[in-house]
Design a protein around this motif. Sequence first.
Motif, mmCIF file in Angstrom:
data_model
loop_
_atom_site.group_PDB
_atom_site.id
_atom_site.type_symbol
_atom_site.label_atom_id
_atom_site.label_comp_id
_atom_site.label_asym_id
_atom_site.label_seq_id
_atom_site.Cartn_x
_atom_site.Cartn_y
_atom_site.Cartn_z
ATOM 1 N N PRO A 1 25.674 -19.987 -46.835
ATOM 2 C CA PRO A 1 24.369 -19.642 -46.269
ATOM 3 C C PRO A 1 23.289 -20.599 -46.771
ATOM 4 N N ALA A 2 22.237 -20.736 -45.981
ATOM 5 C CA ALA A 2 21.149 -21.649 -46.331
ATOM 6 C C ALA A 2 20.580 -21.322 -47.702
ATOM 7 N N GLN A 3 20.299 -22.350 -48.493
ATOM 8 C CA GLN A 3 19.753 -22.196 -49.827
ATOM 9 C C GLN A 3 18.250 -22.463 -49.796
ATOM 10 N N ALA A 4 17.477 -21.485 -50.280
ATOM 11 C CA ALA A 4 16.016 -21.565 -50.155
ATOM 12 C C ALA A 4 15.440 -22.813 -50.808
ATOM 13 N N TRP A 5 16.043 -23.251 -51.908
ATOM 14 C CA TRP A 5 15.467 -24.386 -52.634
ATOM 15 C C TRP A 5 15.514 -25.675 -51.820
ATOM 16 N N THR A 6 16.416 -25.765 -50.853
ATOM 17 C CA THR A 6 16.511 -27.000 -50.065
ATOM 18 C C THR A 6 15.310 -27.181 -49.150
ATOM 19 N N ALA B 1 26.500 -21.729 -57.926
ATOM 20 C CA ALA B 1 25.597 -21.591 -56.786
ATOM 21 C C ALA B 1 26.378 -21.417 -55.491
ATOM 22 N N VAL B 2 27.499 -22.120 -55.360
ATOM 23 C CA VAL B 2 28.347 -21.985 -54.172
ATOM 24 C C VAL B 2 29.061 -20.638 -54.209
ATOM 25 N N ARG B 3 29.665 -20.324 -55.338
ATOM 26 C CA ARG B 3 30.383 -19.048 -55.493
ATOM 27 C C ARG B 3 29.468 -17.864 -55.184
ATOM 28 N N ASP B 4 28.307 -17.821 -55.833
ATOM 29 C CA ASP B 4 27.415 -16.682 -55.648
ATOM 30 C C ASP B 4 26.823 -16.656 -54.242
ATOM 31 N N PRO C 1 22.224 -30.437 -46.683
ATOM 32 C CA PRO C 1 21.875 -29.015 -46.571
ATOM 33 C C PRO C 1 22.761 -28.228 -45.617
ATOM 34 N N GLY C 2 23.772 -28.872 -45.000
ATOM 35 C CA GLY C 2 24.566 -28.192 -43.977
ATOM 36 C C GLY C 2 25.341 -26.990 -44.449
ATOM 37 N N GLY C 3 25.945 -27.090 -45.661
ATOM 38 C CA GLY C 3 26.627 -25.942 -46.240
ATOM 39 C C GLY C 3 28.133 -25.893 -46.063
ATOM 40 N N ASP C 4 28.760 -26.909 -45.438
ATOM 41 C CA ASP C 4 30.226 -26.897 -45.316
ATOM 42 C C ASP C 4 30.845 -26.891 -46.715
ATOM 43 N N VAL C 5 31.794 -25.973 -46.955
ATOM 44 C CA VAL C 5 32.381 -25.799 -48.283
ATOM 45 C C VAL C 5 33.698 -26.554 -48.380
ATOM 46 N N HIS C 6 33.878 -27.262 -49.500
ATOM 47 C CA HIS C 6 35.118 -27.985 -49.791
ATOM 48 C C HIS C 6 35.840 -27.253 -50.921
ATOM 49 N N ASP C 7 37.092 -26.934 -50.680
ATOM 50 C CA ASP C 7 37.872 -26.100 -51.608
ATOM 51 C C ASP C 7 39.188 -26.810 -51.899
ATOM 52 N N TYR C 8 39.389 -27.243 -53.145
ATOM 53 C CA TYR C 8 40.572 -28.017 -53.508
ATOM 54 C C TYR C 8 41.652 -27.193 -54.204
ATOM 55 N N TRP C 9 41.307 -25.976 -54.666
ATOM 56 C CA TRP C 9 42.257 -25.217 -55.478
ATOM 57 C C TRP C 9 42.374 -23.741 -55.069
ATOM 58 N N GLY C 10 42.031 -23.435 -53.840
ATOM 59 C CA GLY C 10 42.206 -22.070 -53.358
ATOM 60 C C GLY C 10 41.135 -21.105 -53.826
ATOM 61 N N GLY C 11 39.956 -21.614 -54.117
ATOM 62 C CA GLY C 11 38.890 -20.752 -54.619
ATOM 63 C C GLY C 11 38.363 -19.777 -53.580
ATOM 64 N N ILE C 12 38.316 -20.185 -52.312
ATOM 65 C CA ILE C 12 37.812 -19.288 -51.268
ATOM 66 C C ILE C 12 38.727 -18.081 -51.128
#
Length: 395
Positions: free
Chosen positions: A6-11, A36-39, A133-144
């Motif tokens: 989701p969009a991050q206000a600080w950006t 920040a990504v996790r939360d 600011p796009g927000g696409d998530v990169h996951d290398y170890w199955g975190g999602i």
Amino acid sequence: MTTVLPAQAWTALPAGAALLEALDAAAGTTRLVGGAVRDGLLGLVCSDIDLATRLTPDEVMQRLRSAGLKAVPTGIAHGTITAVGAGLVAEITTLRRDVHSFGRHAEVAFTGDWREDAARRDFTINALYADMPGGDVHDYWGGIADLAARRVRFIGDPQQRIAEDHLRILRFFRFSARFAAQIDGDGLAACTARANDLMALSRERIAMELRLLLGLANPVPMLAVMLDSGIFRPVLPELDAARLSVLARTIAAEAALPALPKSWERRLAALLLPADPRAAEVTARLKLSNPERARIAAAVQPTDAPPYYPAAWRDSAAAVIDRLLIAGDPDAARPLIGWQRPRLPASGKDIIARGVPPGPEVAARLGVFERAWVAAGFPGDTGVIAAMLDAAAQG
């Protein structure tokens, strides 16, 4: 399917936009990482902004200054620069790989490989990166997937990850208490096997993790696992599973007073025996601040009998509230919330005016008056006060 943060206000802040432009975030050179990504994916508010970048620390410093942002080399040897702007504080760290690690100290080399950087992090849910600011998530170890399953899992071999950084033992339990539906068996086994590694940590580091763990909504179930597994035995043998019921009672009492700030010191005091002289040993060993030590020392004292205002006068309202909540009595504590210690309505001059010659006896007689005035409930009537002063001066 791409997961999007989701969009991050600080950006949207001018300083945030300037930061991302300076670090070529839109081109993928810099990404948001970690908590920040996790939360953000969990819908939680995260105040920490951590960015990972392919840029070298020197490049980061130069670019931040050119963008009008303050650049602080908070950990430049390990690649970390802190950026400060209006309404913004962010840490930027160059991608790294471990060359050698020594418990909590590592020799690192910079890299341009995102997966290498992710591999040196502790848990899969903390190794998520998001384009800004796009927000696409990169996951290398199955975190999602682990986040969806509410699972806290070490990246790679848990024993090896703990050997690299012993603090990960305590972080495993804290993150599990906060995010996990149930504790990961492999992680628990590794932490149990390496519990003695905690002895190599600074006591300040242990204290910080204890603060954070005890500050969670309900740390009791995780503390039970830790005590049953002997995690605290090498560094805090005073903690006893028998006191967990007292901590649970304290937390329930706190919940009955939602306006009262939660206190990790109160919760630690609940885990210690009343009037136990070892409480001072524990707080000294953890190298707590003087105010923290004083609060815990006061909280472990026996609860006074009602009325509680005399004890609040003597020890402070906060100390008596802590004792009452540890005793599981929020109703008795409620009237003390916001209570201000009244000013003693007399001085040595009032005793001297009643015929007591100057000297030590004046202080003694004033003490008699103080005790009587406090026991009477701090009366403000001048006639009552005068009568009490007369009685005190006469001995």
